[in-house]
Design a protein around this motif. Structure first.
Motif, PDB file in Angstrom:
ATOM      1  N   CYS A 874       0.844  -1.200   0.000  1.00 17.01           N
ATOM      2  CA  CYS A 874       0.000   0.000   0.000  1.00 17.01           C
ATOM      3  C   CYS A 874       0.877   1.247   0.000  1.00 17.01           C
ATOM      4  CB  CYS A 874      -0.902   0.020   1.221  1.00 17.01           C
ATOM      5  SG  CYS A 874      -2.108  -1.298   1.198  1.00 17.01           S
ATOM      6  N   HIS A 877       2.217   1.883  -3.300  1.00 18.09           N
ATOM      7  CA  HIS A 877       1.103   2.032  -4.247  1.00 18.09           C
ATOM      8  C   HIS A 877       1.009   0.903  -5.259  1.00 18.09           C
ATOM      9  CE1 HIS A 877       0.267   6.009  -2.666  1.00 18.09           C
ATOM     10  NE2 HIS A 877       1.558   6.222  -2.682  1.00 18.09           N
ATOM     11  N   MET A 882      -9.717   1.078  -3.001  1.00 16.37           N
ATOM     12  CA  MET A 882     -10.493   2.320  -3.013  1.00 16.37           C
ATOM     13  C   MET A 882     -11.718   2.230  -2.136  1.00 16.37           C
ATOM     14  SD  MET A 882     -10.593   3.777  -6.796  1.00 16.37           S
ATOM     15  CE  MET A 882      -9.638   3.008  -8.041  1.00 16.37           C
ATOM     16  N   ASP A 883     -12.169   1.004  -1.842  1.00 19.65           N
ATOM     17  CA  ASP A 883     -13.334   0.884  -0.971  1.00 19.65           C
ATOM     18  C   ASP A 883     -13.189  -0.398  -0.172  1.00 19.65           C
ATOM     19  OD1 ASP A 883     -13.756  -1.103  -2.802  1.00 19.65           O
ATOM     20  OD2 ASP A 883     -15.850  -0.607  -3.195  1.00 19.65           O
ATOM     21  N   HIS A 919      -5.122   7.056   3.472  1.00 18.97           N
ATOM     22  CA  HIS A 919      -6.279   6.521   2.741  1.00 18.97           C
ATOM     23  C   HIS A 919      -6.570   5.088   3.165  1.00 18.97           C
ATOM     24  CE1 HIS A 919      -2.748   5.285   0.521  1.00 18.97           C
ATOM     25  NE2 HIS A 919      -3.451   4.482  -0.252  1.00 18.97           N
ATOM     26  N   ILE A 923     -10.076   3.910   4.838  1.00 21.80           N
ATOM     27  CA  ILE A 923     -10.915   2.860   4.234  1.00 21.80           C
ATOM     28  C   ILE A 923     -11.073   1.701   5.217  1.00 21.80           C
ATOM     29  CG2 ILE A 923     -11.003   1.138   2.386  1.00 21.80           C
ATOM     30  CD1 ILE A 923      -9.530   3.208   0.612  1.00 21.80           C
ATOM     31  N   CYS A1208     -14.814   6.940  -2.203  1.00 27.36           N
ATOM     32  CA  CYS A1208     -13.810   7.065  -1.140  1.00 27.36           C
ATOM     33  C   CYS A1208     -13.428   8.500  -0.804  1.00 27.36           C
ATOM     34  CB  CYS A1208     -12.569   6.259  -1.488  1.00 27.36           C
ATOM     35  SG  CYS A1208     -11.702   6.913  -2.887  1.00 27.36           S
ATOM     36  N   ASP A1211      -9.559  12.533  -0.751  1.00 33.05           N
ATOM     37  CA  ASP A1211      -8.209  12.331  -0.252  1.00 33.05           C
ATOM     38  C   ASP A1211      -7.726  10.912  -0.544  1.00 33.05           C
ATOM     39  OD1 ASP A1211      -5.877  12.644   1.060  1.00 33.05           O
ATOM     40  OD2 ASP A1211      -6.698  12.465   3.074  1.00 33.05           O
ATOM     41  N   HIS A1212      -7.323  10.667  -1.804  1.00 35.51           N
ATOM     42  CA  HIS A1212      -6.898   9.314  -2.188  1.00 35.51           C
ATOM     43  C   HIS A1212      -5.896   9.442  -3.327  1.00 35.51           C
ATOM     44  CE1 HIS A1212      -7.131   5.229  -3.841  1.00 35.51           C
ATOM     45  NE2 HIS A1212      -7.627   4.864  -2.681  1.00 35.51           N
ATOM     46  N   GLU A1214      -5.409   7.930  -5.978  1.00 33.48           N
ATOM     47  CA  GLU A1214      -5.984   7.795  -7.321  1.00 33.48           C
ATOM     48  C   GLU A1214      -6.555   9.132  -7.797  1.00 33.48           C
ATOM     49  OE1 GLU A1214      -6.978   4.835 -10.402  1.00 33.48           O
ATOM     50  OE2 GLU A1214      -5.440   5.207  -8.909  1.00 33.48           O
ATOM     51  N   TYR A1249       0.994  11.807  -0.653  1.00 29.38           N
ATOM     52  CA  TYR A1249       1.074  10.333  -0.669  1.00 29.38           C
ATOM     53  C   TYR A1249       2.388   9.789  -1.221  1.00 29.38           C
ATOM     54  CZ  TYR A1249      -3.650   9.979   0.983  1.00 29.38           C
ATOM     55  OH  TYR A1249      -4.765  10.054   1.766  1.00 29.38           O
TER      56      TYR A1249
END
Length: 1402
Positions: A874, A877, A882-883, A919, A923, A1208, A1211-1212, A1214, A1249
């Motif tokens: 993570c 990356h 995302m969820d 993130h 999540i 999400c 703030d992510h 992606e 990030y």
């Protein structure tokens, strides 16, 4: 803001669209007219020819050839090489009554049946169902293949001849007409029936993605486009509306053709009318409000003289006798004629992927208020077929067990046979899952009579439609020692995982039951196919292998041992002995609960596979047993509510891999030492290095102990240590989007961390061992360890020759290495687990210390290796959840159960680089809260009676999400009273207790329960007492929580804006709860051959052989289509990769066409706001831009951004990629201020990030500088470019081309700034009469924008020579010629891209 530059054909090479109706290749079709639809055909199966003849009925022999994806793949026996035999199609003329003859392209492999399908789908012949095809006066047999028909050749004329109706044909005709009338109506998709699901892509593309990717309605003049997104999509906006999730599709405004079409109350015809040919009566109200009665007779349809209250079956005058109902209605209603024609035009224009049924039902968690219209077919289905008769099978229910097992027995010697077999298996499985789901709902809704009606409701069992249903409660204290109801609740899913594992190993002669687990209205129902004869005898007599009382009495059987032995290696199950009640040893090759029963059909079945995988000792406290220190340090073992916690199959695979590496290293080390003893010279240096490399302590665990300590320190230095960035630094590909790991040369994907989804394909050599080795030995590749190759050779030769011809020293090396890693064999590496260890009541004759130790090691491996490696992925990356669902998926891929979620969150929380994992933390917290809420909701719902369901659900959601502190359940008092009186007599629902207890729940009580559930189940302390505190402390969004809880519990809510934050009234009322759907878990049969093609295609692409890769993936697509039909998640991944390859090879229109299919399919099979769908939208936007469709590209990007905000939040990581894309496109259309908003947001997120020194951040600075330059604000531009330059200089050095480019750009900016300053000085000096050069606002060229888009999306172009390009083009043209000659060409398909977090199983 209106900008002038849309749709300037981008300066993109070879953008000449090939005018081929591409959409057609899809649904196994051979000609434009031939797109499959879901209209039932004459034999009542679905019309998607790809999925047509299931196993019910006429499939085996005729299909074998007809479906050989047209290319009749033969196979070279020795090399299993697929040879594509060209199968020349031909054209026939078709003459239907009342229409001009038309040409139809057909292939000799097809059946006559498929021409019927085409005619029932064609605009001009769709209203006919009851006809035969005749050649020279001879009727053709429906199930004959075209090549077997004498005299059928190029340009033969086939006549469509109307046939007399029967009752069945008349029903089919009415059903088909109703389907045509409803073909644009989305209500089936909202209601989750008949495998319909939603798709909104066409709303955003607005028909722009034509057949060739460039269908434009206008000329080339500039169109003014409005680029301003809606307010809620702009960066920094706080509102998260729900309504845009389902935009209004203008095609869905229903064009009313009839007011009512229904069966008449006069049915069935009395005897005297039967003898006049009456089959049934219909009642119709036209749009003009004319009420008519219609007789369906064997000659066709005509008006009769009946009214609502008087029966007069005589023909009216005129009777308008017509063979088709449509012809009759067109004569009596002008509105019908006009609207029906328009409707069919629209229906045929839709993309086939919007119409084809999906293999498994997908449910939508939101829906608009749909008007409930009269519908004869739906009403008839509800009362007849659905209560036990499966669709359209003449007079009997389906024998599911027989179908499931027969398909397994089909031959699998060569590719065509395997395809046929896998296809049959897949078809039966998806039918079975559908039937089981309907049955389970019927059971809970009280529509099915129990087989033991006298017993308490919790204990009842049901049989419906040849499926056996049981509820997930602990009946007869079966699970008393294992945790009672809690154990009974998890046993079905464990059992299902066992069934999945054994089905995947697929041993001939060993059979499992069809199994589906359904959660519905708070109950868990297990649906299983029925072993023949099992209901007639007692269980004690039937079980000839295993134990029915958890190991007190145990029996075994040689045939079962032989069959299970074949599964023991792939499943890592150790053959072992247990003691029975007489203290004699009984040999087993599975857990004791696994029962073997020989059915009346003579097949060997195994069932109760809940302990296929070994227990997880971290959650199984056993007296007198010490866990490994790594586990103890984290507070394990912990008590769980049940004692059925198992390790996942993925974990077992990763652990074995890890041990294999250790085994190799230990052996290598010893070989080196032997060699060193022989010649004590130069080898000394090597040994010491090898010593450092593989900890010479034999325990793997001690080696991995360094991980937790070493791990957090490495990422602190932010970017510099993260490998992906090192890669980036050297190649400067700026690969971003780790999830697009299909980027062909996406360097990252060269490291095959692709543990196949669910690791059903144990590809030991390729898979990186759970990332763990890389942590242990740093960046060193295994090969660098001296002596490793030798050790490998030795191990292989030992395995090959039983070690006879090998000198004793080498044998000793292997023996020591085997001991060190806990192998069960002394001559080769072989790790297997005994699943019965620590099962209560099971006793062993032998010493099982080693087996216990292995289990402790595996449990420690999970916490000390897999969790850190997940977090590391993570952090760099390469894993981007995302969820909740994608996070669960990512954990599962590493073998981490969700019960470890609390540990994962703690681990993240204690990382120095915590900010870069925000993130993940957010999540994870959201997932933890919604899972706790789901556990509470389950028991909450069980106490609710049916009439109060919507009130209860809305009350629960208010307590969970609404800021209104005094949420009260709204119960109409009188309703309750009247219910009370009659309740005693009504059918009791399972487990119904006090039916109003639910109404007393308060928000504070619910949140108390959630925090205590988090503590007890996840061992995590949530710091919040209300939803607002949770949102505040953890940065959650209420809309995201609503989505997660709705998806997890199956609740469907009304799509409207909810005011969660009002303190004066609750957010939800009972009117907002529309439905409650089942959550279904089932086996996912795989297309193995297609999967291998796909894998080798990916491997080729990663090695840079794009063309070969492309061919293999096209082939995989064909095979996938053969097995799955046209719609499947794996096909989706295949299409995406294909589109990416097309794009890289310069064929932009083709890329657009394939990506469009990928988006549609992702929306249909995964859901409209699934993270995968969001990514598909982003890829599609890029290809649209490359094809010069700028406004469409923007609309797609805005849609993706909206979905990402809902799923999400902003703030992510992606979001940075998405905003860079949007900013670049806006820059391209000269919307500079807007562009800056997005690019600056992307810069902020990237800095957060990836760390401020990352190359991604440098690129972000550069993009912002370019926009400032366009605005002539050179000072800001210089500032940003300097930042970028500094990063490049520090990260990759002065000499690197990126640093040089940046420094050139700085010089250019400085010159521009000086020039501007001069002009300004001139103005000051000479006043207004100064001769000023007008300031130019420079629009960037489309090519340069596209170049930047490619860089941020991780696409690297490989320079192809002119010759390569010529060859490529020739190849593409050759393929197209083949397709046009009647190929069932790539009916688009694909394997789950391994690195593509697709949630396949639960």
């Amino acid at each position: 803001m209106v900008s002038k530059t849309d749709d300037i054909p981008a300066s993109v090479p070879n953008c000449n669209p090939v005018d081929l109706p591409r959409e057609v290749e899809i649904a196994n079709s051979k000609d434009t007219s031939k797109t499959a639809s879901k209209d039932p055909c004459a034999c009542g199966h679905r019309g998607d020819t790809a999925v047509m003849n299931g196993v019910a009925g006429h499939d085996q022999a005729e299909e074998a050839d007809s479906k050989q994806d047209g290319s009749a793949d033969a196979e070279d026996a020795n090399e299993q090489e697929v040879i594509v035999i060209q199968d020349t199609g031909f054209t026939v003329k078709i003459q239907a009554p009342g229409t001009e003859p038309f040409d139809l392209q057909v292939s000799p492999q097809e059946m006559v049946q498929e021409i019927h399908q085409v005619l029932m789908d064609r605009e001009d012949t769709c209203h006919r169902t009851c006809f035969s095809l005749q050649l020279d006066g001879n009727v053709l047999d429906n199930f004959a293949e075209l090549k077997s028909i004498e005299g059928l050749q190029e340009a033969s004329l086939l006549k469509v001849v109307e046939e007399p109706y029967t009752v069945r044909e008349a029903r089919i005709h009415v059903r088909h007409i109703r389907d045509l009338l409803k073909s644009l109506d989305p209500s089936d998709a909202y209601n989750g029936v008949d495998c319909n699901s939603l798709s909104f892509l066409s709303v955003f593309t607005d028909g722009d993605l034509g057949d060739t990717g460039k269908r434009k309605k206008k000329g080339t003049e500039l169109e003014q486009i409005d680029c301003t997104p809606p307010e809620h999509i702009l960066p920094g906006s706080k509102e998260r509306p729900l309504v845009p999730l389902q935009p209004q599709n203008k095609d869905w405004k229903p064009m009313q053709c009839l007011k009512v079409l229904t069966m008449s109350g006069w049915n069935p015809p009395p005897g005297n009318r039967k003898m006049h040919g009456d089959l049934m009566y219909l009642y119709v109200v036209t749009v003009e409000d004319r009420h008519v009665s219609i007789t369906a007779s064997n000659r066709g349809f005509y008006l009769n003289q009946s009214t609502t209250y008087t029966f007069n079956p005589k023909p009216a005058s005129p009777s308008f006798l017509s063979h088709s109902l449509v012809e009759l209605l067109s004569q009596i209603s002008a509105a019908f004629k006009k609207n029906f024609t328009a409707l069919q035009k629209k229906r045929v224009q839709r993309h086939p992927f919007e119409r084809i049924a999906t293999p498994f039902q997908v449910y939508s968690w939101t829906a608009p208020q749909i008007d409930h219209a009269m519908d004869c077919v739906r009403a008839e289905d509800a009362y007849t077929s659905r209560l036990g008769y499966e669709e359209h099978i003449p007079g009997q229910t389906r024998d599911w067990n027989e179908e499931l097992q027969t398909t397994r027995e089909l031959s699998r010697k060569n590719l065509p046979e395997r395809l046929l077999r896998e296809r049959a298996i897949f078809k039966v499985h998806s039918d079975f899952a559908g039937a089981a789901t309907r049955g389970a709902m019927a059971v809970i809704d009280g529509n099915v009579m129990a087989i033991n009606p006298g017993e308490e409701t919790r204990m009842q069992m049901f049989i419906w439609n040849n499926i056996f249903f049981s509820l997930g409660f602990d009946v007869r204290d079966h699970y008393r020692e294992l945790g009672g109801d809690a154990a009974a609740h998890v046993a079905p899913t464990n059992d299902l995982n066992g069934v999945r594992a054994y089905s995947a190993v697929d041993v001939e002669g060993l059979y499992t039951l069809g199994t589906v687990v359904v959660d519905y209205r708070g109950y868990r129902v297990t649906a299983q196919s029925i072993i023949p004869g099992i209901l007639e005898r007692e269980q004690e007599q039937s079980v000839i292998y295993g134990s029915i009382d958890f190991g007190k009495t145990v029996v075994s059987h040689p045939k079962y041992l032989e069959l299970l032995e074949k599964t023991s290696r792939p499943l890592k199950v150790q053959r072992h002995s247990v003691l029975n009640e007489k203290d004699t040893a009984v040999e087993l090759c599975s857990s004791v609960e696994c029962k073997g029963i020989i059915g009346n059909d003579g097949r060997h079945y195994i069932l109760d596979l809940l302990r296929t995988f070994p227990p997880d000792l971290n959650f199984l406290p056993v007296e007198g047993e010490e866990l490994a220190p790594e586990s103890q340090k984290l507070g394990f073992p912990r008590q769980l509510r049940h004692r059925l916690a198992c390790l996942r199959q993925e974990l077992i695979e990763a652990f074995v891999e890890h041990r294999y590496l250790l085994f190799m290293k230990t052996a290598a080390l010893q070989l080196m030492q032997q060699k060193a003893n022989k010649d004590k010279t130069a080898a000394l240096h090597d040994t010491s290095s090898a010593d450092a490399e593989s900890e010479s302590k034999p325990q793997a665990l001690e080696a991995s102990e360094q991980v937790p300590d070493g791990m957090p320190t490495s990422p602190t230095s932010s970017e510099s240590t993260l490998t992906p960035d090192d890669l980036e630094a050297t190649t400067m590909s700026e690969k971003s989007v780790p999830e697009n790991q299909e980027a062909p040369v996406d360097l990252k994907s060269e490291v095959p961390t692709t543990n196949t989804n669910g690791t059903h394909e144990p590809s030991a050599a390729e898979r990186q061992n759970g990332g763990c080795d890389s942590l242990l030995e740093g960046k060193e590749a295994d090969e660098n360890i001296p002596g490793l190759a030798q050790a490998k050779e030795l191990a292989e030769s030992l395995a090959a020759e039983d070690g006879s011809g090998i000198d004793p020293k080498s044998r000793e090396v292997v023996l020591n290495a085997c001991k060190a890693v806990g192998s069960i064999s002394n001559t080769s590496f072989d790790i297997r687990f005994n699943p019965d260890i620590f099962s209560p009541g099971v006793r062993f004759p032998d010493d099982i210390q080693k087996q216990k130790q292995l289990l402790k090691d595996a449990a420690a491996f999970l916490v000390s290796c897999q969790i850190p490696s997940f977090v590391k992925d993570c952090l760099d990356h390469s894993s981007l959840p995302m969820d909740g669902a994608t996070m669960t998926e990512a954990l599962h891929q590493r073998g981490i159960n969700v019960r470890y979620l609390g540990n994962v969150l703690e681990f993240v929380d204690n990382m120095p680089a915590k900010a870069q994992l925000e993130h993940i933390y957010r999540i994870g917290i959201g997932e933890l809260i919604t899972r706790c809420a789901k556990h509470i909701f389950k028991t909450y719902l069980q106490g609710v009676e049916l009439s109060a369901l919507s009130a209860a659900v809305s009350h629960f959601l208010n307590c969970l999400l609404s800021s209104f502190p005094e949420a009260v359940a709204h119960l109409a008092a009188d309703e309750l009273v009247s219910r009370r009186k009659s309740r005693k007599r009504r059918n009791r629902v399972p487990g119904g207790g006090d039916n109003t207890a639910w109404a007393s729940l308060t928000p504070s009580e619910l949140w108390k329960n959630i925090t205590s559930e988090a503590q007890s189940y996840y061992h995590f302390s949530l710091q919040c007492e209300s939803v607002d505190q949770a949102v505040e402390k953890y940065g959650l969004q209420k809309i995201t929580l609503l989505r997660e809880i709705s998806i997890k519990t199956g609740v469907q809510i009304l799509i409207k804006e909810y005011n969660f934050d009002s303190r004066h009234k609750p957010a939800f009322t009972e009117e907002d709860i529309l439905n409650i759907f089942p959550i279904v878990k089932h086996v996912n049969p795989k297309a193995s051959d297609a999967f291998h093609f796909f894998q080798s295609g990916q491997a080729k692409v990663q090695q840079g052989f794009l063309k070969e890769g492309c061919e293999l993936i096209n082939e995989a697509l064909n095979l996938f289509n053969n097995v799955y039909g046209a719609m499947h998640v794996e096909i989706c991944a295949c299409l995406r990769l294909l589109a990416r390859l097309n794009y890289i090879m310069g064929d932009h229109p083709e890329a657009l066409s394939n990506q469009q299919k990928a988006v549609l399919m992702s929306e249909r099979v995964l859901g409209i706001e699934h993270p995968n769908t969001i990514q598909e939208y982003m890829h599609l936007a890029l290809y649209c831009f490359a094809n010069g469709q700028l406004s469409t590209a923007l609309k797609l990007l805005y849609r993706a951004r909206y979905l990402l905000l809902v799923v999400c939040g902003e703030d992510h990581p992606e979001m940075a990629l998405l905003d860079s894309n949007i900013g670049l496109v806006l820059h391209g259309v000269m919307e500079f201020d807007l562009s800056l908003r997005f690019l600056e947001n992307a810069l902020a997120i990237n800095s957060k990030y990836h760390g401020p020194r990352s190359l991604k951040v440098a690129l972000s600075h550069h993009l912002v500088a370019r926009v400032y330059e366009s605005k002539a604000e050179f000072r800001s531009a210089l500032q940003h470019e300097k930042e970028g330059y500094t990063i490049y200089k520090n990260q990759v050095g002065e000499a690197h081309e990126k640093t040089k480019e940046s420094s050139e750009y700085l010089k250019y900016l400085t010159q521009q700034a000086v020039a501007l300053q001069r002009t300004m000085n001139e103005i000051y000096k000479n006043g207004s009469n100064a001769s000023i050069m007008p300031l130019k606002f420079t629009a960037p060229s489309m090519t340069s924008v596209l170049e930047q888009l490619n860089i941020i999306n991780g696409i690297i172009f490989i320079p192809l020579s002119q010759k390569d390009l010529e060859n490529l083009k020739a190849e593409v043209q050759r393929r197209q010629l083949m397709q046009n000659s009647g190929k069932m060409e790539e009916q688009q398909a694909a394997q789950l891209e391994l690195d593509d977090k697709l949630p396949v199983d639960d």
